[in-house]
Design a protein around this motif. Structure first.
Motif, PDB file in Angstrom:
ATOM      1  N   THR A  19      -2.015  34.469  -7.281  1.00 55.51           N
ATOM      2  CA  THR A  19      -1.325  33.257  -6.862  1.00 55.51           C
ATOM      3  C   THR A  19      -1.864  32.763  -5.529  1.00 55.51           C
ATOM      4  O   THR A  19      -2.377  33.540  -4.718  1.00 55.51           O
ATOM      5  N   ALA A  20      -1.759  31.470  -5.330  1.00 56.20           N
ATOM      6  CA  ALA A  20      -2.152  30.834  -4.067  1.00 56.20           C
ATOM      7  C   ALA A  20      -1.402  29.519  -3.978  1.00 56.20           C
ATOM      8  O   ALA A  20      -0.879  28.999  -4.970  1.00 56.20           O
ATOM      9  N   VAL A  21      -1.354  28.986  -2.772  1.00 54.70           N
ATOM     10  CA  VAL A  21      -0.648  27.729  -2.517  1.00 54.70           C
ATOM     11  C   VAL A  21      -1.579  26.804  -1.747  1.00 54.70           C
ATOM     12  O   VAL A  21      -2.380  27.256  -0.927  1.00 54.70           O
ATOM     13  N   MET A  22      -1.480  25.524  -2.034  1.00 51.74           N
ATOM     14  CA  MET A  22      -2.257  24.533  -1.279  1.00 51.74           C
ATOM     15  C   MET A  22      -1.347  23.423  -0.800  1.00 51.74           C
ATOM     16  O   MET A  22      -0.276  23.175  -1.382  1.00 51.74           O
ATOM     17  N   GLN A  23      -1.772  22.770   0.252  1.00 48.98           N
ATOM     18  CA  GLN A  23      -1.062  21.597   0.755  1.00 48.98           C
ATOM     19  C   GLN A  23      -2.023  20.425   0.753  1.00 48.98           C
ATOM     20  O   GLN A  23      -3.187  20.565   1.144  1.00 48.98           O
ATOM     21  N   LEU A  24      -1.553  19.271   0.307  1.00 48.19           N
ATOM     22  CA  LEU A  24      -2.384  18.082   0.288  1.00 48.19           C
ATOM     23  C   LEU A  24      -1.564  16.869   0.668  1.00 48.19           C
ATOM     24  O   LEU A  24      -0.326  16.890   0.612  1.00 48.19           O
ATOM     25  N   THR A  25      -2.245  15.826   1.073  1.00 46.00           N
ATOM     26  CA  THR A  25      -1.609  14.529   1.249  1.00 46.00           C
ATOM     27  C   THR A  25      -2.047  13.660   0.079  1.00 46.00           C
ATOM     28  O   THR A  25      -3.198  13.715  -0.349  1.00 46.00           O
ATOM     29  N   THR A  26      -1.118  12.875  -0.423  1.00 41.18           N
ATOM     30  CA  THR A  26      -1.406  12.049  -1.591  1.00 41.18           C
ATOM     31  C   THR A  26      -0.576  10.776  -1.550  1.00 41.18           C
ATOM     32  O   THR A  26       0.519  10.756  -0.971  1.00 41.18           O
ATOM     33  N   THR A  27      -1.103   9.730  -2.163  1.00 44.60           N
ATOM     34  CA  THR A  27      -0.360   8.479  -2.295  1.00 44.60           C
ATOM     35  C   THR A  27       0.367   8.407  -3.635  1.00 44.60           C
ATOM     36  O   THR A  27       1.076   7.439  -3.889  1.00 44.60           O
TER      37      THR A  27
ATOM     38  N   MET B  92       0.839  -1.198   0.000  1.00 44.28           N
ATOM     39  CA  MET B  92       0.000   0.000   0.000  1.00 44.28           C
ATOM     40  C   MET B  92       0.873   1.246   0.000  1.00 44.28           C
ATOM     41  O   MET B  92       1.803   1.361   0.809  1.00 44.28           O
ATOM     42  N   PRO B  93       0.638   2.184  -0.908  1.00 43.20           N
ATOM     43  CA  PRO B  93       1.465   3.388  -0.970  1.00 43.20           C
ATOM     44  C   PRO B  93       1.300   4.254   0.269  1.00 43.20           C
ATOM     45  O   PRO B  93       0.259   4.267   0.905  1.00 43.20           O
ATOM     46  N   THR B  94       2.355   4.964   0.598  1.00 43.90           N
ATOM     47  CA  THR B  94       2.357   5.829   1.772  1.00 43.90           C
ATOM     48  C   THR B  94       1.900   7.226   1.392  1.00 43.90           C
ATOM     49  O   THR B  94       2.309   7.763   0.366  1.00 43.90           O
ATOM     50  N   SER B  95       1.064   7.816   2.222  1.00 45.57           N
ATOM     51  CA  SER B  95       0.616   9.185   1.997  1.00 45.57           C
ATOM     52  C   SER B  95       1.724  10.159   2.387  1.00 45.57           C
ATOM     53  O   SER B  95       2.382   9.986   3.422  1.00 45.57           O
ATOM     54  N   ARG B  96       1.928  11.160   1.544  1.00 44.57           N
ATOM     55  CA  ARG B  96       2.949  12.172   1.818  1.00 44.57           C
ATOM     56  C   ARG B  96       2.370  13.560   1.571  1.00 44.57           C
ATOM     57  O   ARG B  96       1.515  13.735   0.714  1.00 44.57           O
TER      58      ARG B  96
ATOM     59  N   GLN C 139      -6.014  14.201  -0.333  1.00 45.84           N
ATOM     60  CA  GLN C 139      -6.889  15.061   0.466  1.00 45.84           C
ATOM     61  C   GLN C 139      -6.242  16.425   0.663  1.00 45.84           C
ATOM     62  O   GLN C 139      -5.075  16.517   1.049  1.00 45.84           O
ATOM     63  N   ILE C 140      -7.010  17.471   0.407  1.00 49.33           N
ATOM     64  CA  ILE C 140      -6.525  18.831   0.621  1.00 49.33           C
ATOM     65  C   ILE C 140      -6.473  19.108   2.114  1.00 49.33           C
ATOM     66  O   ILE C 140      -7.442  18.880   2.840  1.00 49.33           O
ATOM     67  N   GLU C 141      -5.335  19.624   2.582  1.00 50.71           N
ATOM     68  CA  GLU C 141      -5.157  19.890   4.011  1.00 50.71           C
ATOM     69  C   GLU C 141      -5.037  21.373   4.321  1.00 50.71           C
ATOM     70  O   GLU C 141      -5.250  21.784   5.460  1.00 50.71           O
ATOM     71  N   GLY C 142      -4.663  22.158   3.336  1.00 45.68           N
ATOM     72  CA  GLY C 142      -4.499  23.589   3.592  1.00 45.68           C
ATOM     73  C   GLY C 142      -4.545  24.388   2.308  1.00 45.68           C
ATOM     74  O   GLY C 142      -4.098  23.925   1.263  1.00 45.68           O
ATOM     75  N   ILE C 143      -5.110  25.596   2.403  1.00 44.72           N
ATOM     76  CA  ILE C 143      -5.195  26.509   1.261  1.00 44.72           C
ATOM     77  C   ILE C 143      -4.799  27.896   1.747  1.00 44.72           C
ATOM     78  O   ILE C 143      -5.313  28.378   2.764  1.00 44.72           O
ATOM     79  N   SER C 144      -3.909  28.521   1.027  1.00 48.73           N
ATOM     80  CA  SER C 144      -3.429  29.838   1.431  1.00 48.73           C
ATOM     81  C   SER C 144      -4.409  30.933   1.035  1.00 48.73           C
ATOM     82  O   SER C 144      -5.316  30.711   0.219  1.00 48.73           O
ATOM     83  N   PRO C 145      -4.228  32.130   1.579  1.00 42.88           N
ATOM     84  CA  PRO C 145      -4.965  33.284   1.063  1.00 42.88           C
ATOM     85  C   PRO C 145      -4.578  33.545  -0.396  1.00 42.88           C
ATOM     86  O   PRO C 145      -3.578  33.012  -0.903  1.00 42.88           O
ATOM     87  N   LEU C 146      -5.377  34.356  -1.053  1.00 43.07           N
ATOM     88  CA  LEU C 146      -5.118  34.714  -2.452  1.00 43.07           C
ATOM     89  C   LEU C 146      -4.219  35.948  -2.478  1.00 43.07           C
ATOM     90  O   LEU C 146      -4.468  36.931  -1.771  1.00 43.07           O
ATOM     91  N   TYR C 147      -3.174  35.894  -3.284  1.00 43.91           N
ATOM     92  CA  TYR C 147      -2.219  37.002  -3.381  1.00 43.91           C
ATOM     93  C   TYR C 147      -2.238  37.587  -4.788  1.00 43.91           C
ATOM     94  O   TYR C 147      -2.492  36.894  -5.773  1.00 43.91           O
ATOM     95  N   HIS C 148      -1.943  38.878  -4.831  1.00 39.70           N
ATOM     96  CA  HIS C 148      -1.837  39.619  -6.093  1.00 39.70           C
ATOM     97  C   HIS C 148      -0.362  39.801  -6.416  1.00 39.70           C
ATOM     98  O   HIS C 148       0.443  40.119  -5.542  1.00 39.70           O
TER      99      HIS C 148
END
Length: 222
Positions: free
Chosen positions: A117-125, A62-66, A97-106
């Motif tokens: 621009t914006a940044v997101m953090q997710l966990t994925t296999t 089973m793949p590991t989530s990172r 699964q999405i874990e975090g979403i940044s504010p929107l920047y100009h």
């Protein structure tokens, strides 16, 4: 069996029958012993180790989530809507699964249209190469209006042209459009062993990036 004249068994005959009964095995020993018939190879009857249990190999594989950090950049007028669509697409992929979403920047530009621009953090296999390919596919589906880039991934290292992770420090030093929203989402973030806050403070384009909205994800920015 011998009988006397009266038709009854003789004493000798009865004694012989008694002796035979004593020497005979108890009936229960003859009918209650279970019998197992092995039709396969001799070792097929051996106990199955835990690692040989059906499904054990699949469990071990089973793949590991990172955790992964993804930057979004767009010069389209409806950039925030496109960002939301990209987030929904990534969140719908099995194993992620999405874990975090940044504010929107100009992002101001001196030689062309401004960007968001914006940044997101997710966990994925998914492995980094597969995730990078998925990001490119989502970008193409949006007619190339959104640039999705894999910035960092837990435990991953890659220097291929289509999957360079983590983002090289030489590139990050001049990409405040990535660093500013990332720092806003995760104040403890680091890249290549250096705090993102430190990298942003040294970025020459830091003054071109500013906060636009911290609740853009739930509706249109005014």
């Amino acid at each position: 069996m011998l009988h006397d004249a009266s038709g009854l068994p003789t004493a000798q005959t009865a004694q012989n029958a008694h002796d035979a009964g004593e020497n005979a095995a108890p009936q229960s020993m003859l009918i209650d012993v279970p019998v197992t018939i092995v039709t396969g190879a001799p070792d097929s009857a051996a106990p199955v180790a835990l690692s040989q249990r059906p499904g054990a190999a699949a469990e071990a594989a089973m793949p590991t989530s990172r955790r992964a950090v993804i930057a979004m950049l767009s010069k389209a007028r409806d950039a925030e809507r496109r960002f939301r669509a990209a987030i929904v697409s990534l969140d719908a992929i099995p194993g992620g699964q999405i874990e975090g979403i940044s504010p929107l920047y100009h992002v101001s530009s001196f030689d062309g249209p401004d960007a968001m621009t914006a940044v997101m953090q997710l966990t994925t296999t998914m492995p980094p190469t597969a995730l990078a390919a998925t990001l490119e596919s989502i970008g193409r589906a949006g007619e190339g209006a959104v640039d999705l880039r894999l910035v960092d991934m837990e435990g991953a290292r890659g220097d291929e042209a289509d999957c360079m992770v983590p983002l090289p420090l030489a590139d990050a030093a001049s990409q405040a459009a990535v660093l500013a929203p990332w720092l806003d989402m995760d104040p403890e973030a680091s890249l290549g062993g250096k705090p993102v806050s430190f990298l942003l403070a040294l970025a020459p384009d830091a003054m071109q990036v500013g906060l636009l909205s911290d609740n853009w994800i739930i509706g249109e920015t005014q």
